[in-house]
Design an enzyme around this catalytic site. Structure first.
Site, mmCIF file in Angstrom:
data_model
loop_
_atom_site.group_PDB
_atom_site.id
_atom_site.type_symbol
_atom_site.label_atom_id
_atom_site.label_comp_id
_atom_site.label_asym_id
_atom_site.label_seq_id
_atom_site.Cartn_x
_atom_site.Cartn_y
_atom_site.Cartn_z
ATOM 1 N N GLU A 104 0.866 -1.169 0.000
ATOM 2 C CA GLU A 104 0.000 0.000 0.000
ATOM 3 C C GLU A 104 0.902 1.217 0.000
ATOM 4 O OE1 GLU A 104 -3.596 -0.690 2.629
ATOM 5 O OE2 GLU A 104 -2.357 0.798 3.660
ATOM 6 N N TYR A 116 8.451 0.704 -7.605
ATOM 7 C CA TYR A 116 7.537 -0.436 -7.743
ATOM 8 C C TYR A 116 7.326 -0.775 -9.227
ATOM 9 C CZ TYR A 116 6.630 0.919 -2.909
ATOM 10 O OH TYR A 116 6.775 1.268 -1.582
HETATM 11 C C1 LIG Z 1 11.109 4.672 -2.371
HETATM 12 C C2 LIG Z 1 12.598 4.543 -2.041
HETATM 13 C C3 LIG Z 1 12.788 3.343 -1.083
HETATM 14 C C4 LIG Z 1 13.381 4.307 -3.330
HETATM 15 O O1 LIG Z 1 14.741 4.026 -2.976
HETATM 16 P P1 LIG Z 1 15.970 4.467 -3.919
HETATM 17 O O2 LIG Z 1 17.172 3.783 -3.414
HETATM 18 O O3 LIG Z 1 16.031 5.942 -4.036
HETATM 19 O O4 LIG Z 1 15.512 3.873 -5.334
HETATM 20 P P2 LIG Z 1 16.499 3.364 -6.479
HETATM 21 O O5 LIG Z 1 17.655 4.295 -6.597
HETATM 22 O O6 LIG Z 1 16.791 1.912 -6.268
HETATM 23 O O7 LIG Z 1 15.578 3.534 -7.763
HETATM 24 C C5 LIG Z 1 14.713 2.487 -8.193
HETATM 25 C C6 LIG Z 1 14.050 2.906 -9.489
HETATM 26 O O8 LIG Z 1 13.106 3.941 -9.219
HETATM 27 C C7 LIG Z 1 13.464 5.118 -9.950
HETATM 28 N N1 LIG Z 1 13.341 6.267 -9.065
HETATM 29 C C8 LIG Z 1 13.758 6.342 -7.774
HETATM 30 N N2 LIG Z 1 13.498 7.572 -7.287
HETATM 31 C C9 LIG Z 1 12.914 8.262 -8.294
HETATM 32 C C10 LIG Z 1 12.410 9.579 -8.410
HETATM 33 N N3 LIG Z 1 12.476 10.450 -7.375
HETATM 34 N N4 LIG Z 1 11.848 9.961 -9.566
HETATM 35 C C11 LIG Z 1 11.783 9.095 -10.613
HETATM 36 N N5 LIG Z 1 12.253 7.821 -10.574
HETATM 37 C C12 LIG Z 1 12.808 7.427 -9.430
HETATM 38 C C13 LIG Z 1 14.899 4.968 -10.365
HETATM 39 O O9 LIG Z 1 15.150 5.620 -11.574
HETATM 40 C C14 LIG Z 1 15.064 3.476 -10.469
HETATM 41 O O10 LIG Z 1 14.731 2.982 -11.734
HETATM 42 P P3 LIG Z 1 15.883 2.307 -12.657
HETATM 43 O O11 LIG Z 1 16.489 1.220 -11.814
HETATM 44 O O12 LIG Z 1 15.161 1.792 -13.836
HETATM 45 O O13 LIG Z 1 16.839 3.423 -12.943
HETATM 46 C C15 LIG Z 1 13.150 5.845 -1.373
HETATM 47 O O14 LIG Z 1 12.796 6.934 -2.190
HETATM 48 C C16 LIG Z 1 12.655 6.088 0.030
HETATM 49 O O15 LIG Z 1 13.200 5.576 1.005
HETATM 50 N N6 LIG Z 1 11.588 6.922 0.192
HETATM 51 C C17 LIG Z 1 11.091 7.285 1.507
HETATM 52 C C18 LIG Z 1 10.346 6.131 2.185
HETATM 53 C C19 LIG Z 1 9.190 5.657 1.324
HETATM 54 O O16 LIG Z 1 8.403 6.457 0.845
HETATM 55 N N7 LIG Z 1 9.065 4.330 1.188
HETATM 56 C C20 LIG Z 1 7.992 3.731 0.397
HETATM 57 C C21 LIG Z 1 6.730 3.604 1.141
HETATM 58 S S1 LIG Z 1 6.868 2.440 2.471
#
Ligand SMILES: CC(C)(COP(=O)(O)OP(=O)(O)OC[C@H]1O[C@@H](n2cnc3c(N)ncnc32)[C@H](O)[C@@H]1OP(=O)(O)O)[C@@H](O)C(=O)NCCC(=O)NCCS
Length: 145
Positions: A104, A116
C-alpha cells in the site's frame, strides 16, 4: 561495498533515524520494534561501507505477503539501493513459497511508485482519502511465478 543482511534489534535506533530523515512513512522505533517482534516474517538491513542505509520489512499472510516498509536514507537515495532491497525481498518471498505480494502506498509518493513500477509491480486498487482528505492509498501487487 553494499551488504544486505537480516535486520536485528540492534539496527532499530539507526533505522528509526532513517525513518525520521526520510519522512514519507516515518515509522517510530516503537513501531519498528513491534513489527520486528510480533508481525515480521522477514526484515532486511542494507549497509554501505558498514553503515546502515536502508531497511525493509514484510509479513506473510497464507501464501501471500505484504511489504510493510522500505526506506533508504535520503542521502543514499537514487543510487539503486532501494532496488537491491526490493529484489532481495522478492527472492525471499520466492524462497518461502509466496505466490503473490502486495503493498500500500500513498498516491503522491513518486519515488516509491517509480521503484515499484521498475520492479514489476502493478496497481490493483485505490482507497480514496485513506491517509486523510485528498490523500489516496494505492494498492499494488506482483505475482511471483
Ligand atoms: C522509495 C525509495 C525506497 C526508493 O529508494 P531508492 O534507493 O532511491 O531507489 P532506487 O535508486 O533503487 O531507484 C529504483 C528505481 O526507481 C526510480 N526512481 C527512484 N526515485 C525516483 C524519483 N524520485 N523519480 C523518478 N524515478 C525514481 C529509479 O530511476 C530506479 O529505476 P531504474 O532502476 O530503472 O533506474 C526511497 O525513495 C525512500 O526511502 N523513500 C522514503 C520512504 C518511502 O516512501 N518508502 C515507500 C513507502 S513504504
Amino acid at each position: 561495498m553494499i551488504h544486505v543482511r537480516q535486520l536485528t534489534r540492534d539496527d532499530l535506533d539507526a533505522a528509526a533515524a532513517i525513518e525520521a530523515a526520510a519522512g514519507h512513512t516515518a515509522w517510530t522505533r516503537t513501531q519498528l520494534l513491534e513489527c520486528l517482534d510480533h508481525r515480521l516474517q522477514g526484515g532486511w538491513a542494507l549497509e554501505d561501507a558498514g553503515v546502515l542505509q536502508g531497511h525493509l520489512m514484510w509479513q506473510r499472510v497464507a501464501d501471500e505477503a505484504e511489504l510493510l516498509i522500505i526506506t533508504i536514507h535520503p542521502g543514499a537515495q537514487g543510487r539503486g539501493l532501494g532496488r537491491v532491497l526490493m529484489e532481495r525481498f522478492l527472492q525471499d518471498c520466492r524462497d518461502h513459497g509466496v505466490a503473490q505480494v502486495f503493498l500500500e502506498v500513498e498516491a503522491s509518493n513518486a519515488p516509491a511508485l517509480a521503484l515499484y513500477r521498475r520492479t514489476g509491480w502493478e496497481q490493483v486498487g485505490r482507497r480514496r482519502d485513506y491517509y486523510g482528505p485528498g490523500k489516496d492509498a494505492l494498492l499494488w501487487a506482483r505475482r511471483l511465478d
